[in-house]
Design a protein around this motif. Structure first.
Motif, PDB file in Angstrom:
ATOM      1  N   GLY A   1      -1.883   3.701   7.598  1.00 25.91           N
ATOM      2  CA  GLY A   1      -1.400   2.926   8.735  1.00 25.91           C
ATOM      3  C   GLY A   1      -2.426   2.841   9.854  1.00 25.91           C
ATOM      4  N   GLY A   2      -3.133   3.952  10.098  1.00 28.65           N
ATOM      5  CA  GLY A   2      -4.168   3.937  11.126  1.00 28.65           C
ATOM      6  C   GLY A   2      -5.321   3.029  10.777  1.00 28.65           C
ATOM      7  N   ARG A   3      -5.691   3.002   9.505  1.00 31.71           N
ATOM      8  CA  ARG A   3      -6.834   2.194   9.089  1.00 31.71           C
ATOM      9  C   ARG A   3      -6.488   0.701   8.975  1.00 31.71           C
ATOM     10  NH1 ARG A   3     -11.768   2.844   6.312  1.00 31.71           N
ATOM     11  NH2 ARG A   3     -11.529   5.101   6.507  1.00 31.71           N
ATOM     12  N   ILE A   4      -5.342   0.399   8.343  1.00 33.10           N
ATOM     13  CA  ILE A   4      -5.006  -0.997   8.054  1.00 33.10           C
ATOM     14  C   ILE A   4      -4.280  -1.661   9.221  1.00 33.10           C
ATOM     15  CG2 ILE A   4      -3.785  -2.560   6.479  1.00 33.10           C
ATOM     16  CD1 ILE A   4      -6.166  -1.103   5.217  1.00 33.10           C
ATOM     17  N   ALA A   5      -3.334  -0.952   9.819  1.00 34.52           N
ATOM     18  CA  ALA A   5      -2.512  -1.538  10.877  1.00 34.52           C
ATOM     19  C   ALA A   5      -2.866  -1.008  12.268  1.00 34.52           C
ATOM     20  CB  ALA A   5      -1.034  -1.271  10.590  1.00 34.52           C
ATOM     21  N   GLN A   6      -3.880  -0.128  12.335  1.00 34.56           N
ATOM     22  CA  GLN A   6      -4.273   0.480  13.611  1.00 34.56           C
ATOM     23  C   GLN A   6      -3.075   1.147  14.310  1.00 34.56           C
ATOM     24  OE1 GLN A   6      -5.651  -2.969  13.025  1.00 34.56           O
ATOM     25  NE2 GLN A   6      -7.020  -1.600  11.898  1.00 34.56           N
ATOM     26  N   ASP A   7      -2.205   1.765  13.512  1.00 33.94           N
ATOM     27  CA  ASP A   7      -0.996   2.366  14.077  1.00 33.94           C
ATOM     28  C   ASP A   7      -0.510   3.494  13.173  1.00 33.94           C
ATOM     29  OD1 ASP A   7       1.376   3.028  15.266  1.00 33.94           O
ATOM     30  OD2 ASP A   7       2.232   1.020  15.245  1.00 33.94           O
ATOM     31  N   ALA A   8      -1.127   4.646  13.300  1.00 37.83           N
ATOM     32  CA  ALA A   8      -0.731   5.788  12.475  1.00 37.83           C
ATOM     33  C   ALA A   8       0.642   6.308  12.866  1.00 37.83           C
ATOM     34  CB  ALA A   8      -1.769   6.898  12.584  1.00 37.83           C
ATOM     35  N   GLU A   9       0.968   6.286  14.174  1.00 43.27           N
ATOM     36  CA  GLU A   9       2.209   6.886  14.639  1.00 43.27           C
ATOM     37  C   GLU A   9       3.442   6.179  14.083  1.00 43.27           C
ATOM     38  OE1 GLU A   9       2.930   9.723  16.270  1.00 43.27           O
ATOM     39  OE2 GLU A   9       0.801  10.081  15.866  1.00 43.27           O
ATOM     40  N   SER A  10       3.399   4.848  14.018  1.00 42.98           N
ATOM     41  CA  SER A  10       4.556   4.119  13.486  1.00 42.98           C
ATOM     42  C   SER A  10       4.816   4.491  12.037  1.00 42.98           C
ATOM     43  CB  SER A  10       4.341   2.607  13.612  1.00 42.98           C
ATOM     44  OG  SER A  10       4.413   2.203  14.954  1.00 42.98           O
ATOM     45  N   TYR A  11       3.757   4.685  11.267  1.00 49.08           N
ATOM     46  CA  TYR A  11       3.948   5.023   9.864  1.00 49.08           C
ATOM     47  C   TYR A  11       4.310   6.491   9.690  1.00 49.08           C
ATOM     48  CZ  TYR A  11       2.804   0.346   8.731  1.00 49.08           C
ATOM     49  OH  TYR A  11       2.867  -1.022   8.638  1.00 49.08           O
TER      50      TYR A  11
ATOM     51  N   LEU B   1       0.820  -1.208   0.000  1.00 50.79           N
ATOM     52  CA  LEU B   1       0.000   0.000   0.000  1.00 50.79           C
ATOM     53  C   LEU B   1       0.852   1.256   0.000  1.00 50.79           C
ATOM     54  CD1 LEU B   1      -2.731  -1.096   2.572  1.00 50.79           C
ATOM     55  CD2 LEU B   1      -3.007  -0.863   0.097  1.00 50.79           C
ATOM     56  N   MET B   2       1.913   1.276   0.819  1.00 53.87           N
ATOM     57  CA  MET B   2       2.736   2.483   0.949  1.00 53.87           C
ATOM     58  C   MET B   2       3.463   2.834  -0.339  1.00 53.87           C
ATOM     59  SD  MET B   2       4.467   2.490   4.735  1.00 53.87           S
ATOM     60  CE  MET B   2       5.519   1.103   4.348  1.00 53.87           C
ATOM     61  N   SER B   3       3.925   1.807  -1.061  1.00 51.20           N
ATOM     62  CA  SER B   3       4.712   2.066  -2.272  1.00 51.20           C
ATOM     63  C   SER B   3       3.902   1.876  -3.548  1.00 51.20           C
ATOM     64  CB  SER B   3       5.927   1.128  -2.310  1.00 51.20           C
ATOM     65  OG  SER B   3       5.521  -0.208  -2.556  1.00 51.20           O
ATOM     66  N   LEU B   4       2.607   1.622  -3.389  1.00 49.32           N
ATOM     67  CA  LEU B   4       1.742   1.320  -4.544  1.00 49.32           C
ATOM     68  C   LEU B   4       2.302   0.135  -5.339  1.00 49.32           C
ATOM     69  CD1 LEU B   4       0.972   4.977  -5.733  1.00 49.32           C
ATOM     70  CD2 LEU B   4      -0.353   3.536  -4.168  1.00 49.32           C
ATOM     71  N   GLY B   5       2.902  -0.793  -4.613  1.00 42.05           N
ATOM     72  CA  GLY B   5       3.450  -2.004  -5.222  1.00 42.05           C
ATOM     73  C   GLY B   5       4.845  -1.843  -5.794  1.00 42.05           C
ATOM     74  N   LEU B   6       5.378  -0.618  -5.804  1.00 46.12           N
ATOM     75  CA  LEU B   6       6.691  -0.391  -6.414  1.00 46.12           C
ATOM     76  C   LEU B   6       7.815  -1.106  -5.671  1.00 46.12           C
ATOM     77  CD1 LEU B   6       6.590   3.388  -7.407  1.00 46.12           C
ATOM     78  CD2 LEU B   6       6.894   1.440  -8.947  1.00 46.12           C
ATOM     79  N   HIS B   7       7.643  -1.349  -4.365  1.00 49.05           N
ATOM     80  CA  HIS B   7       8.732  -1.980  -3.610  1.00 49.05           C
ATOM     81  C   HIS B   7       9.101  -3.336  -4.183  1.00 49.05           C
ATOM     82  CE1 HIS B   7       6.848  -5.211  -1.035  1.00 49.05           C
ATOM     83  NE2 HIS B   7       5.763  -4.606  -1.472  1.00 49.05           N
ATOM     84  N   ARG B   8       8.150  -4.016  -4.782  1.00 49.66           N
ATOM     85  CA  ARG B   8       8.446  -5.324  -5.380  1.00 49.66           C
ATOM     86  C   ARG B   8       9.400  -5.177  -6.567  1.00 49.66           C
ATOM     87  NH1 ARG B   8       4.931  -9.332  -3.579  1.00 49.66           N
ATOM     88  NH2 ARG B   8       3.216  -8.533  -2.267  1.00 49.66           N
ATOM     89  N   ALA B   9       9.156  -4.185  -7.404  1.00 50.74           N
ATOM     90  CA  ALA B   9      10.051  -3.945  -8.546  1.00 50.74           C
ATOM     91  C   ALA B   9      11.421  -3.488  -8.065  1.00 50.74           C
ATOM     92  CB  ALA B   9       9.441  -2.904  -9.480  1.00 50.74           C
ATOM     93  N   TRP B  10      11.442  -2.581  -7.064  1.00 53.26           N
ATOM     94  CA  TRP B  10      12.730  -2.116  -6.529  1.00 53.26           C
ATOM     95  C   TRP B  10      13.547  -3.285  -5.998  1.00 53.26           C
ATOM     96  CZ3 TRP B  10       9.862   2.001  -3.141  1.00 53.26           C
ATOM     97  CH2 TRP B  10       9.490   3.084  -3.957  1.00 53.26           C
TER      98      TRP B  10
END
Length: 261
Positions: free
Chosen positions: A205-215, A54-63
């Motif tokens: 992060g708040g919605r999916i991982a219930q942790d906005a602060e970490s993100y 979600l954070m990289s819009l899938g780009l992290h896989r290509a990187w």
């Protein structure tokens, strides 16, 4: 499980430690940073891989694929994958022909997720896990041919110590590969990138991982990380040679390489 190959382990020379460190945009006591970072990754570990997409819009896989292609894993070599987390780089390296991979991370929760993933993928052969601090790697001098580190160096308190340790464990002729967020070099994209980093990521992060602060911390840590030229200078100062970097996605991330000659 942990892997600690036999042989001589020379504890690195210590220098006068810094008394403070950055934790995102905050300044904290240096001895507190590792614990704070550990709390972040303990929190995000269960949803880490989903959030990366979600954070990289899938780009992290290509990187990561480009990164592992640059590493050029070979059957007769050992790759130490520092900050290996949930195993993405380790798994890709094994699939591309690495003879042996040590997936190392300071965070036991992340490694636990990685171990479960490895079993599901049937990748136990040639793979071992090591829970260790990258600033004090419990491996012998000159014991591995290659070291990789993807999206982990910015979370280390003493980055110079990590780079010195990397050089120590590399065999002569060995190479270090670092994939890390870097300095965006396309000025027109900066407003969009900032909005995504500081507004969208904490909200996701708040919605999916219930942790906005970490993100929020993760976004801030990217901005605090040295730019391409500064990191290249740090690698050279640590004794690595023929240091180069390659930008991906306009400098959002960069691959740095350096040799122990």
């Amino acid at each position: 499980m942990a892997d600690s190959p036999g042989g001589r382990y020379t504890r690195p020379m210590t220098e006068t430690p810094e008394t403070t460190a950055d934790f995102g945009f905050r300044t904290v006591a240096a001895e507190e940073k590792a614990g704070l970072v550990r709390e972040v990754f303990d929190s995000v570990a269960p949803r880490y891989d989903v959030m990366n997409d979600l954070m990289s819009l899938g780009l992290h896989r290509a990187w990561k694929r480009i990164f592992v292609n640059a590493i050029q894993p070979r059957p007769g070599e050992t790759l130490l994958d520092l900050a290996g987390g949930t195993g993405d780089i380790s798994f890709l390296a094994l699939e591309r022909g690495a003879g042996r991979v040590i997936c190392s991370d300071i965070n036991a929760e992340m490694l636990s997720v990685g171990q479960s993933r490895a079993l599901k993928k049937g990748l136990a052969r040639g793979l071992s896990f090591l829970c260790a601090d990258a600033e004090r790697i419990p491996l012998p001098d000159m014991s591995v041919e290659k070291v990789s580190m993807a999206f982990g160096l910015r979370n280390c308190t003493d980055k110079d110590a990590v780079l010195r340790e990397v050089r120590r464990v590399l065999r002569p002729g060995g190479r270090f590969h670092c994939l890390e967020f870097s300095r965006l070099e396309v000025a027109a994209l900066a407003p969009l990138y900032d909005a995504w980093s500081f507004k969208a990521l904490p909200a996701i992060g708040g919605r999916i991982a219930q942790d906005a602060e970490s993100y929020r911390y993760l976004a801030e840590s990217i901005r605090m990380f040295p730019d391409q030229a500064t990191l290249a200078g740090m690698m050279t100062a640590a004794g690595l040679e023929r240091v180069q970097h390659r930008n991906l996605s306009g400098g959002i991330v960069a691959i740095h390489t350096g040799w122990r000659l």
